[in-house]
Design an enzyme around this catalytic site. Sequence first.
Site, short mmCIF file in Angstrom:
data_model
loop_
_atom_site.label_atom_id
_atom_site.label_comp_id
_atom_site.label_asym_id
_atom_site.label_seq_id
_atom_site.Cartn_x
_atom_site.Cartn_y
_atom_site.Cartn_z
CB CYS A 72 -0.95 0.01 1.19
SG CYS A 72 -2.19 -1.29 1.09
NE ARG A 131 11.71 -4.85 9.52
CZ ARG A 131 10.61 -4.33 9.00
NH1 ARG A 131 9.96 -3.38 9.64
NH2 ARG A 131 10.17 -4.73 7.84
P1 NAD Z 1 -4.95 -8.72 -3.59
O1 NAD Z 1 -4.11 -8.70 -4.81
O2 NAD Z 1 -4.52 -9.56 -2.42
O3 NAD Z 1 -6.42 -9.24 -3.97
C1 NAD Z 1 -7.14 -8.76 -5.04
C2 NAD Z 1 -7.92 -9.92 -5.67
O4 NAD Z 1 -8.82 -9.40 -6.66
C3 NAD Z 1 -7.04 -10.96 -6.38
O5 NAD Z 1 -7.23 -12.23 -5.80
C4 NAD Z 1 -7.53 -10.91 -7.85
O6 NAD Z 1 -7.53 -12.17 -8.47
C5 NAD Z 1 -8.94 -10.38 -7.68
N1 NAD Z 1 -9.49 -9.77 -8.90
C6 NAD Z 1 -8.91 -8.85 -9.71
N2 NAD Z 1 -9.74 -8.52 -10.71
C7 NAD Z 1 -10.86 -9.27 -10.56
C8 NAD Z 1 -12.08 -9.37 -11.27
N3 NAD Z 1 -12.31 -8.62 -12.35
N4 NAD Z 1 -13.01 -10.23 -10.83
C9 NAD Z 1 -12.79 -10.99 -9.73
N5 NAD Z 1 -11.66 -10.92 -9.00
C10 NAD Z 1 -10.70 -10.07 -9.41
O7 NAD Z 1 -5.16 -7.21 -3.14
P2 NAD Z 1 -5.46 -6.66 -1.67
O8 NAD Z 1 -4.19 -6.55 -0.90
O9 NAD Z 1 -6.59 -7.42 -1.10
O10 NAD Z 1 -5.91 -5.17 -2.01
C11 NAD Z 1 -7.16 -4.90 -2.60
C12 NAD Z 1 -7.41 -3.41 -2.53
O11 NAD Z 1 -7.48 -3.00 -1.16
C13 NAD Z 1 -6.32 -2.53 -3.16
O12 NAD Z 1 -6.92 -1.41 -3.73
C14 NAD Z 1 -5.48 -2.11 -1.96
O13 NAD Z 1 -4.83 -0.88 -2.17
C15 NAD Z 1 -6.54 -1.96 -0.89
N6 NAD Z 1 -6.04 -2.13 0.48
C16 NAD Z 1 -5.15 -3.11 0.78
C17 NAD Z 1 -4.73 -3.30 2.10
C18 NAD Z 1 -3.75 -4.37 2.46
O14 NAD Z 1 -3.30 -4.37 3.60
N7 NAD Z 1 -3.41 -5.29 1.58
C19 NAD Z 1 -5.25 -2.49 3.10
C20 NAD Z 1 -6.18 -1.50 2.76
C21 NAD Z 1 -6.56 -1.34 1.45
C1 UDX Z 2 -0.80 0.04 5.93
C2 UDX Z 2 -1.66 0.94 6.83
O1 UDX Z 2 -1.12 0.90 8.17
C3 UDX Z 2 -3.10 0.46 6.84
O2 UDX Z 2 -3.90 1.36 7.60
C4 UDX Z 2 -3.60 0.42 5.40
O3 UDX Z 2 -4.92 -0.06 5.38
C5 UDX Z 2 -2.71 -0.46 4.54
O4 UDX Z 2 -1.35 0.01 4.62
P1 UDX Z 2 0.29 -2.37 6.16
O5 UDX Z 2 1.08 -1.96 4.98
O6 UDX Z 2 -0.43 -3.66 6.13
O7 UDX Z 2 -0.82 -1.26 6.50
O8 UDX Z 2 1.24 -2.40 7.46
P2 UDX Z 2 1.87 -1.26 8.38
O9 UDX Z 2 1.79 -1.73 9.77
O10 UDX Z 2 1.33 0.07 8.11
O11 UDX Z 2 3.40 -1.30 7.97
C6 UDX Z 2 3.84 -0.87 6.69
C7 UDX Z 2 5.35 -0.93 6.64
O12 UDX Z 2 5.93 0.08 7.46
C8 UDX Z 2 5.93 -2.26 7.13
O13 UDX Z 2 7.01 -2.64 6.30
C9 UDX Z 2 6.42 -1.93 8.52
O14 UDX Z 2 7.45 -2.77 8.95
C10 UDX Z 2 6.89 -0.50 8.34
N1 UDX Z 2 6.91 0.27 9.59
C11 UDX Z 2 5.74 0.52 10.25
C12 UDX Z 2 8.11 0.73 10.09
O15 UDX Z 2 9.17 0.51 9.49
N2 UDX Z 2 8.11 1.45 11.24
C13 UDX Z 2 6.97 1.73 11.95
O16 UDX Z 2 7.06 2.39 12.99
C14 UDX Z 2 5.75 1.24 11.42
#
Ligand code: NAD
Ligand code: UDX
Length: 468
Positions: free
Chosen positions: A279, A445
């Site tokens: 992200c 870390r």
């Molecule tokens: P991901 O890649 O793990 O999952 C997305 C899924 O969508 C995949 O399995 C893919 O096959 C599926 N997909 C894509 N196109 C499709 C379609 N047309 N029909 C059906 N399935 C389809 O992604 P994610 O990490 O779950 O992230 C999803 C969204 O949420 C992104 O926009 C990301 O920025 C946001 N987000 C992610 C996190 C996180 O921590 N990973 C947190 C907050 C927001």
């Molecule tokens: C982040 C946001 O925290 C979350 O709210 C959003 O929905 C998705 O993106 P995530 O990427 O899953 O979540 O993990 P996060 O805990 O934010 O850590 C992101 C990266 O920053 C990691 O590599 C972590 O190790 C690093 N980090 C975090 C640091 O290096 N130092 C810190 O103090 C905190």
Amino acid sequence: MKKVKNICCIGAGYVGGPTMAVIARECPHIKVTVVDINAPRIEAWNDEDLTKLPVFEPGLDDIIKEARGRNLFFSTEVDKAIDEAEMIFISVNTPTKTYGKGKGMAADLKYIELCARQIARVSKTNKIVVEKSTLPVRTASAIKSILDNTGNDVQFEILSNPEFLAEGTAVTDLLNPDRVLIGGDNSTKEGVNAIQSLSDIYANWVPDSQILTTNVWSSELSKLTANAFLAQRVSSINAMSEICEQTGADVDEVAKAIGMDSRIGSKFLKASVGFGGSCFQKDILNLVYIAKSYGLEEVADYWEQVVIMNDYQKQRFSDNIVKTLYNTVSGKKITFLGWAFKKDTNDTRESAAIKVADSLLNEQAEIVVYDPKVVEERIYADLDYLGSRTPNENRNLLKTAKDAYKACTNSHGIAVLTEWDEFRTYDWERIYNDMQKPAFIFDGRGILNQSELERIGFVYYKIGSGIG
Ligand code: NAD
Ligand code: UDX
């Protein structure tokens, strides 16, 4: 107003899977179907063996066990789930574009558009469409335009409901969110009803005071802003980490001292080898692209610096390993403890370990990686994706180990890339005895016990304070 009885979520990834599992658990009266075009992923979500779930998150297995087959279903039948649902969450990936205009910066919205077109084609009844994916501000208008121009005579309401969960703590974040954000159009009766329908779902377990409603654009932009601010804190403390190393200050002490100022706060001030995850970088680059597209060059440069600093930190860490190991790592065994981008997840997207490994492999180091949750195929896929060398070369130079002690045997230096708790509890005396001397540890870390390791005989480098 019609009560929502059927939810469909398109995208069974790190967000779709856990988010819908929690909704299903907290709302047993709603049938939740999570669909994906990735059949192996859906198969894994349906696996009887809960250790095979595609996403590792503490506590997720128990929730899946409780809700799956009751009111939580994983399926590849996308059309059917869309047709049945009154509310559809779009939770597909929105990666950085790798081609064309905005390459390397803008969000690639092709998966979002495909979902919108599919919803438009299949829907025969009115739907509330919820943007769960992180999207550029004003994407809702593009989705609305696609949905409204299909001629099916179906009414669509678009809501923005960005997800703030962090990986590794997804379940607790979802069960106790700081806030739930819902962006919608409160100028029309249909818009107000849609906002209410979604609020009602969350109200099953989230206090009303924590359910925040805004207009759609504020909601979309708040998500990018939150990630930009969080990443900025990490880059800020990482920038200070280098000054600490040069001056004899200790970054953890500095972080504690400033974090006690209630205006600054103590969270997200842990210096590291660099932030990773799917992200932060993607969302900041997207923000930079949006700023540029409005001609806001200074704003764009300001935020881009957060990513530049992060790249620098990863490079600085690997350069320091080479420098400390007498300016050459060629043919030397370097052990990586951790490959995931943070602890308690098997996700490796944008993990700092990937770039650090790439730099050290360029110097002909021989790397052995141990990570408690990341599988070997993932590690090689991450490296191959960079295209720096052939897959064969990657497999010759980098090996993985299932046992941390074996990974460290005969090593010249250990690099801690992920803050897994188990690393703190190792028998470091045993590890020391089996290593080449002098035995180096590069703690990216800042999690190990410096005085204990130095007593054993290690040369210990900690990010943000240098070598003891
Ligand atoms: P991901 O890649 O793990 O999952 C997305 C899924 O969508 C995949 O399995 C893919 O096959 C599926 N997909 C894509 N196109 C499709 C379609 N047309 N029909 C059906 N399935 C389809 O992604 P994610 O990490 O779950 O992230 C999803 C969204 O949420 C992104 O926009 C990301 O920025 C946001 N987000 C992610 C996190 C996180 O921590 N990973 C947190 C907050 C927001
Ligand atoms: C982040 C946001 O925290 C979350 O709210 C959003 O929905 C998705 O993106 P995530 O990427 O899953 O979540 O993990 P996060 O805990 O934010 O850590 C992101 C990266 O920053 C990691 O590599 C972590 O190790 C690093 N980090 C975090 C640091 O290096 N130092 C810190 O103090 C905190």
